[in-house]
Write a protein that holds these residues in place. Structure first.
Motif, PDB file in Angstrom:
ATOM      1  N   GLN A  21       0.838  -1.188   0.000  1.00 34.37           N
ATOM      2  CA  GLN A  21       0.000   0.000   0.000  1.00 34.37           C
ATOM      3  C   GLN A  21       0.882   1.251   0.000  1.00 34.37           C
ATOM      4  O   GLN A  21       2.036   1.223   0.413  1.00 34.37           O
ATOM      5  N   ILE A  22       0.308   2.356  -0.438  1.00 34.64           N
ATOM      6  CA  ILE A  22       1.087   3.585  -0.558  1.00 34.64           C
ATOM      7  C   ILE A  22       1.244   4.262   0.798  1.00 34.64           C
ATOM      8  O   ILE A  22       0.416   4.122   1.698  1.00 34.64           O
ATOM      9  N   LEU A  23       2.345   4.975   0.925  1.00 34.26           N
ATOM     10  CA  LEU A  23       2.604   5.819   2.082  1.00 34.26           C
ATOM     11  C   LEU A  23       2.375   7.271   1.699  1.00 34.26           C
ATOM     12  O   LEU A  23       2.375   7.618   0.507  1.00 34.26           O
ATOM     13  N   PRO A  24       2.216   8.158   2.664  1.00 38.38           N
ATOM     14  CA  PRO A  24       2.070   9.582   2.320  1.00 38.38           C
ATOM     15  C   PRO A  24       3.306  10.103   1.597  1.00 38.38           C
ATOM     16  O   PRO A  24       4.430   9.627   1.815  1.00 38.38           O
ATOM     17  N   THR A  25       3.113  11.086   0.757  1.00 43.14           N
ATOM     18  CA  THR A  25       4.254  11.667   0.033  1.00 43.14           C
ATOM     19  C   THR A  25       5.226  12.365   0.978  1.00 43.14           C
ATOM     20  O   THR A  25       6.385  12.591   0.625  1.00 43.14           O
ATOM     21  N   THR A  26       4.766  12.687   2.167  1.00 37.86           N
ATOM     22  CA  THR A  26       5.634  13.362   3.143  1.00 37.86           C
ATOM     23  C   THR A  26       6.485  12.379   3.946  1.00 37.86           C
ATOM     24  O   THR A  26       7.306  12.803   4.772  1.00 37.86           O
ATOM     25  N   ALA A  27       6.292  11.072   3.753  1.00 34.05           N
ATOM     26  CA  ALA A  27       6.976  10.077   4.591  1.00 34.05           C
ATOM     27  C   ALA A  27       8.489  10.176   4.461  1.00 34.05           C
ATOM     28  O   ALA A  27       9.214  10.198   5.466  1.00 34.05           O
ATOM     29  N   THR A  28       8.996  10.253   3.243  1.00 33.95           N
ATOM     30  CA  THR A  28      10.446  10.269   3.042  1.00 33.95           C
ATOM     31  C   THR A  28      11.106  11.502   3.649  1.00 33.95           C
ATOM     32  O   THR A  28      12.075  11.357   4.423  1.00 33.95           O
ATOM     33  N   PRO A  29      10.653  12.724   3.349  1.00 31.73           N
ATOM     34  CA  PRO A  29      11.309  13.881   3.966  1.00 31.73           C
ATOM     35  C   PRO A  29      11.174  13.912   5.487  1.00 31.73           C
ATOM     36  O   PRO A  29      12.088  14.373   6.175  1.00 31.73           O
ATOM     37  N   MET A  30      10.070  13.411   6.043  1.00 31.69           N
ATOM     38  CA  MET A  30       9.919  13.379   7.491  1.00 31.69           C
ATOM     39  C   MET A  30      10.914  12.406   8.129  1.00 31.69           C
ATOM     40  O   MET A  30      11.509  12.707   9.169  1.00 31.69           O
ATOM     41  N   ILE A  31      11.109  11.251   7.493  1.00 41.17           N
ATOM     42  CA  ILE A  31      12.054  10.262   8.040  1.00 41.17           C
ATOM     43  C   ILE A  31      13.480  10.797   7.962  1.00 41.17           C
ATOM     44  O   ILE A  31      14.293  10.575   8.865  1.00 41.17           O
ATOM     45  N   ARG A  32      13.796  11.512   6.905  1.00 42.14           N
ATOM     46  CA  ARG A  32      15.151  12.045   6.750  1.00 42.14           C
ATOM     47  C   ARG A  32      15.498  13.067   7.841  1.00 42.14           C
ATOM     48  O   ARG A  32      16.663  13.295   8.134  1.00 42.14           O
ATOM     49  N   GLN A  33      14.503  13.670   8.460  1.00 41.38           N
ATOM     50  CA  GLN A  33      14.751  14.654   9.502  1.00 41.38           C
ATOM     51  C   GLN A  33      14.969  14.021  10.875  1.00 41.38           C
ATOM     52  O   GLN A  33      15.360  14.718  11.814  1.00 41.38           O
ATOM     53  N   LEU A  34      14.704  12.732  11.009  1.00 41.22           N
ATOM     54  CA  LEU A  34      14.853  12.077  12.309  1.00 41.22           C
ATOM     55  C   LEU A  34      16.318  12.003  12.706  1.00 41.22           C
ATOM     56  O   LEU A  34      17.197  11.795  11.852  1.00 41.22           O
ATOM     57  N   PRO A  35      16.623  12.154  13.993  1.00 40.02           N
ATOM     58  CA  PRO A  35      18.012  12.012  14.437  1.00 40.02           C
ATOM     59  C   PRO A  35      18.492  10.564  14.300  1.00 40.02           C
ATOM     60  O   PRO A  35      17.699   9.624  14.394  1.00 40.02           O
ATOM     61  N   HIS A  36      19.778  10.411  14.069  1.00 38.11           N
ATOM     62  CA  HIS A  36      20.465   9.116  13.969  1.00 38.11           C
ATOM     63  C   HIS A  36      20.087   8.336  12.712  1.00 38.11           C
ATOM     64  O   HIS A  36      20.392   7.149  12.613  1.00 38.11           O
ATOM     65  N   VAL A  37      19.399   8.957  11.778  1.00 34.80           N
ATOM     66  CA  VAL A  37      19.116   8.330  10.476  1.00 34.80           C
ATOM     67  C   VAL A  37      20.253   8.684   9.527  1.00 34.80           C
ATOM     68  O   VAL A  37      20.538   9.861   9.300  1.00 34.80           O
ATOM     69  N   GLN A  38      20.906   7.676   8.975  1.00 33.14           N
ATOM     70  CA  GLN A  38      22.079   7.898   8.130  1.00 33.14           C
ATOM     71  C   GLN A  38      21.746   7.956   6.645  1.00 33.14           C
ATOM     72  O   GLN A  38      22.392   8.685   5.895  1.00 33.14           O
ATOM     73  N   ALA A  39      20.763   7.170   6.205  1.00 31.45           N
ATOM     74  CA  ALA A  39      20.405   7.152   4.784  1.00 31.45           C
ATOM     75  C   ALA A  39      18.966   6.704   4.632  1.00 31.45           C
ATOM     76  O   ALA A  39      18.471   5.885   5.420  1.00 31.45           O
ATOM     77  N   VAL A  40      18.309   7.247   3.619  1.00 34.61           N
ATOM     78  CA  VAL A  40      16.913   6.901   3.352  1.00 34.61           C
ATOM     79  C   VAL A  40      16.756   6.679   1.854  1.00 34.61           C
ATOM     80  O   VAL A  40      17.239   7.495   1.050  1.00 34.61           O
ATOM     81  N   ALA A  41      16.089   5.579   1.480  1.00 36.07           N
ATOM     82  CA  ALA A  41      15.857   5.278   0.061  1.00 36.07           C
ATOM     83  C   ALA A  41      14.399   4.890  -0.145  1.00 36.07           C
ATOM     84  O   ALA A  41      13.983   3.786   0.208  1.00 36.07           O
ATOM     85  N   PRO A  42      13.582   5.792  -0.699  1.00 36.89           N
ATOM     86  CA  PRO A  42      12.190   5.446  -0.970  1.00 36.89           C
ATOM     87  C   PRO A  42      12.067   4.608  -2.244  1.00 36.89           C
ATOM     88  O   PRO A  42      12.854   4.763  -3.188  1.00 36.89           O
ATOM     89  N   THR A  43      11.104   3.712  -2.257  1.00 37.17           N
ATOM     90  CA  THR A  43      10.786   2.944  -3.464  1.00 37.17           C
ATOM     91  C   THR A  43       9.274   2.845  -3.581  1.00 37.17           C
ATOM     92  O   THR A  43       8.544   3.017  -2.595  1.00 37.17           O
ATOM     93  N   ALA A  44       8.813   2.551  -4.777  1.00 31.26           N
ATOM     94  CA  ALA A  44       7.377   2.380  -4.993  1.00 31.26           C
ATOM     95  C   ALA A  44       7.160   1.209  -5.939  1.00 31.26           C
ATOM     96  O   ALA A  44       7.722   1.175  -7.042  1.00 31.26           O
ATOM     97  N   LYS A  45       6.387   0.247  -5.489  1.00 24.92           N
ATOM     98  CA  LYS A  45       6.003  -0.847  -6.368  1.00 24.92           C
ATOM     99  C   LYS A  45       4.851  -0.380  -7.242  1.00 24.92           C
ATOM    100  O   LYS A  45       3.800   0.020  -6.741  1.00 24.92           O
ATOM    101  N   LEU A  46       5.049  -0.413  -8.550  1.00 20.40           N
ATOM    102  CA  LEU A  46       4.070   0.133  -9.489  1.00 20.40           C
ATOM    103  C   LEU A  46       3.006  -0.918  -9.791  1.00 20.40           C
ATOM    104  O   LEU A  46       3.263  -1.907 -10.488  1.00 20.40           O
ATOM    105  N   ALA A  47       1.823  -0.708  -9.237  1.00 18.60           N
ATOM    106  CA  ALA A  47       0.727  -1.661  -9.421  1.00 18.60           C
ATOM    107  C   ALA A  47       0.269  -1.671 -10.874  1.00 18.60           C
ATOM    108  O   ALA A  47       0.131  -0.619 -11.511  1.00 18.60           O
ATOM    109  N   GLY A  48       0.058  -2.864 -11.394  1.00 18.01           N
ATOM    110  CA  GLY A  48      -0.433  -3.005 -12.753  1.00 18.01           C
ATOM    111  C   GLY A  48       0.618  -2.815 -13.821  1.00 18.01           C
ATOM    112  O   GLY A  48       0.306  -2.857 -15.011  1.00 18.01           O
ATOM    113  N   VAL A  49       1.864  -2.591 -13.432  1.00 19.91           N
ATOM    114  CA  VAL A  49       2.957  -2.411 -14.396  1.00 19.91           C
ATOM    115  C   VAL A  49       3.843  -3.646 -14.336  1.00 19.91           C
ATOM    116  O   VAL A  49       4.334  -4.022 -13.260  1.00 19.91           O
ATOM    117  N   ASN A  50       4.075  -4.279 -15.472  1.00 20.29           N
ATOM    118  CA  ASN A  50       4.873  -5.506 -15.515  1.00 20.29           C
ATOM    119  C   ASN A  50       5.997  -5.369 -16.530  1.00 20.29           C
ATOM    120  O   ASN A  50       5.988  -4.471 -17.388  1.00 20.29           O
TER     121      ASN A  50
END
Length: 403
Positions: free
Chosen positions: A88-117
């Motif tokens: 299921q999808i996450l909010p578009t704000t999820a990645t920038p919010m996680i990047r602001q957390l302390p002690h987070v070294q790297a963040v890599a968002p991905t999206a599984k494209l439904a219906g695309v093969n």
């Protein structure tokens, strides 16, 4: 065997320790095939125990080394799953919010494209996906997962119709090397294959995917900007703290639906499964050892019946009950010890062969080696005790009587 004189002038028979080995092995040397088959049960039991302990320790050592190499500080964030396990999808704000957390070294968002093969060409039937998926990502994915390329290059942050294939996806599509001309039919468009990834132990879903850039996914594949899975590297000493705040940071409105996991926990669970499986096989090895001990006891009882005349003759010549018992008990111990030694060598051979085949370092606990020998000797002592006592209590006149 020698004869000494007791204090009252009565001859007394003695059996030197040096005579026990040739005397006790007489029956084994005269009945070699029977001795071989009798010791086989002990050998199988000890070989099972040694090989299980050796293979388990070797595989666990390799898995622990793999966990240490990959790191236990990788976390994944996903917004639960829908029907048939769809992400299921996450909010578009999820990645920038996680990047602001302390002690987070790297963040890599991905999206599984439904219906695309993804297909090898545009002639493959739509339903034949082969378990492959299409994921949108950016250049941070490779560094966050500490991944590497088997060949070619990774995607860049532009809208070019290029893709990088996961290891399993490339194998399924029949592309083993990037030639510069390979392309795949992806979401109704031709995409050039620019790279192939090495396997991701901690992110197997990437292995089965064709990875495209967010820009390309938005331009050609209808991507709406919502991630479905985010990989997070945290400082090792703060992993637990970071994991505790990822859900509310990713989805402040509904953090209870956000699933946070540590992929290395799956590898640790494999250790527990292997340990439980090893316990079962050790139990089977113990049963084989018990059957081997019973076989030795049976053979020794038959040997006592077959050698009644020998026993009677020795008793008539002055051998005591203790000497007769020691002879048959020694025979049982020799038989069990030889089986134990053979079992140890077989177990070591199985472990070394398995380790070489799997690329592990061979690790056999010392306790498995000397413990296996001690257990086999103990089994031989228990198995030979009753036949030895029975032989010792045969009256000389009955033993010499012929039928």
């Amino acid at each position: 065997m020698t004869r000494e004189t007791a204090p009252h002038g009565v001859p007394r028979s003695t059996l030197r320790a040096a005579d026990l080995l040739p005397t006790g092995s007489l029956g084994l040397r005269s009945r070699k095939m029977r001795a071989l088959l009798s010791g086989l049960g002990i050998a199988i039991g000890i070989a099972s125990i040694v090989s299980v302990l050796g293979v388990t320790n070797s595989s666990q050592s390799a898995l622990l080394a793999q966990i240490d190499q990959l790191g236990t500080n990788l976390l994944t964030v996903a917004n639960g799953t829908g029907a048939q396990g769809a992400e299921q999808i996450l909010p578009t704000t999820a990645t920038p919010m996680i990047r602001q957390l302390p002690h987070v070294q790297a963040v890599a968002p991905t999206a599984k494209l439904a219906g695309v093969n993804v297909y090898r060409n545009d002639h493959v039937a739509q339903g034949r996906t082969g378990g492959r998926s299409v994921r949108a990502a950016d250049a941070s994915l490779l560094t966050t997962l500490d991944g590497a390329l088997l060949s070619g290059r990774f995607i860049s942050n532009d809208d070019s119709p290029v893709t990088v294939l996961g290891y399993s996806a490339a194998e399924t599509l029949g592309i083993t090397n990037v030639s510069g001309t390979d392309r795949v039919w992806l979401g109704g468009h031709w995409y050039n294959v620019v790279g192939i990834l090495k396997p991701f132990v901690l992110a197997p879903e990437i292995d089965q995917a064709a990875v495209v850039s967010f820009e390309s996914a938005g331009h050609l594949l209808g991507y709406d900007g919502h991630p479905s899975r985010i990989y997070v590297r945290a400082a090792t000493e703060y992993v637990t703290d970071v994991a505790g705040v990822l859900a509310p940071a990713a989805n402040p409105e509904d953090p209870s639906h956000v699933a946070v996991s540590r992929p290395s926990d799956a590898l640790t669970a494999q250790l527990q499964v292997k340990q439980s499986g090893a316990g079962l096989i050790l139990g089977l090895g113990a049963i084989a050892l018990l059957v081997g001990a019973i076989g030795i006891a049976n053979v020794m009882v038959i040997a006592v019946l077959e050698r009644r005349t020998e026993i009677g003759l020795r008793r008539a010549l002055g051998a005591t009950r203790v000497h007769v018992a020691a002879q048959f008990l020694t025979e049982s111990l020799i038989l069990a010890a030889l089986g134990g030694i053979a079992g140890v060598f077989i177990g070591v051979g199985v472990t070394v062969g398995m380790a070489v085949n799997k690329g592990w370092s061979t690790l056999i606990p010392a306790e498995a080696l000397w413990g296996g020998l001690l257990v086999s000797v103990a089994a031989g002592a228990v198995a030979g005790l009753y036949p030895a006592v029975r032989a010792a209590h045969l009256p000389p006149t009955d033993a010499l009587r012929t039928t």
